[in-house]
Design a protein around this motif. Sequence first.
Motif, PDB file in Angstrom:
ATOM      1  N   MET A  65      -9.034   3.153  -3.237  1.00 29.62           N
ATOM      2  CA  MET A  65      -8.362   2.702  -2.098  1.00 29.62           C
ATOM      3  C   MET A  65      -8.657   3.204  -0.988  1.00 29.62           C
ATOM      4  O   MET A  65      -9.879   3.023   0.338  1.00 29.62           O
TER       5      MET A  65
ATOM      6  N   LEU B  12       0.432  -0.946   0.028  1.00 26.93           N
ATOM      7  CA  LEU B  12      -0.124   0.366   0.066  1.00 26.93           C
ATOM      8  C   LEU B  12       0.692   1.311   0.270  1.00 26.93           C
ATOM      9  O   LEU B  12       1.037   2.402  -0.967  1.00 26.93           O
TER      10      LEU B  12
ATOM     11  N   SER C 246      -5.322   3.694  -8.906  1.00 24.04           N
ATOM     12  CA  SER C 246      -5.549   2.984  -7.640  1.00 24.04           C
ATOM     13  C   SER C 246      -5.843   3.494  -6.592  1.00 24.04           C
ATOM     14  O   SER C 246      -7.063   3.085  -5.066  1.00 24.04           O
TER      15      SER C 246
END
Length: 297
Positions: free
Chosen positions: A272, A42, A268
Amino acid sequence: MSTVVSASTPSPVAKVSARPDIGAIVKFVAVLIIALVVISPLFLLFVASLKPDRFQILADMGSFRAFWVSEPSLQNFTDIATFSGALPFGRYLVNSLIILFCTVLGGVFLNSMAAFVLAWGRLPGRAVVLTALIGLYIVPQESIVLPLLSLVNKVGLGDSFAAQILPWMASPLYIFLIYQFFIQVPRDIYDAATVDGASPFRIYWSVFLPLSLPVLATVAILLGIETWNQYLWPLMVTQTDYARPISVGIASFFGHDSVYWNSAMAASVMMMVPVLIFYLAFQKWFVSSFISSAVKG
């Protein structure tokens, strides 16, 4: 004669307390390693989204430079957060939030109402219905998408928000999960509300829903994550940008000769962050639900 103990002589208790707790150190190291394994991808994704050069992202992969950006920039987010153009990720994100909110809100309401009827309603053949619910849960979604797509197109819901919301609001798993919570509520509570003249819907709305906040939060989180990560069904049912979610939009970056990794990473991150905020908002009830289930079990 009294014995005088020297102050410089360490006591046995002091010797025991001075020893390092090997078990605690091992646990700390193990938790730290697991946390790094979970968080590092992440963190890498976030760092890569701040690099404006897609070639630099590819060059840094495979080294510790992938976890560092010397000149962070929000240009990637600015480029994709639009509501027009070939890939309007701003519109995709808003579409996903609308689908998420409507599905979770309607899903919690419908699943809890169905569970209340099964638990406390005068429903003939309740055991058969519960058996059918458990049987429906083992049916994979992929096996029903084609008949469902045909039905959606016949009723005129193709390429719409309704086509992505209505089919997934009710779920056998969530009905059964809330049902298991409702049947553990003492019968005296239901009888007392009935004596006071409350209708079944009033008992459901004013008594059982406030008592079931932990399990409802669990259902909201699970249903929300499932809805947010939907890809196959939105891909099949949407043809334009009108109701297309961000999960399908991100896939547009791949399958071409050239992949713009900087924009893909930024998209992305955009996908998220909302689901993380959604989880943190319900985390307290989510954890308490699992703790109460473990204690009752």
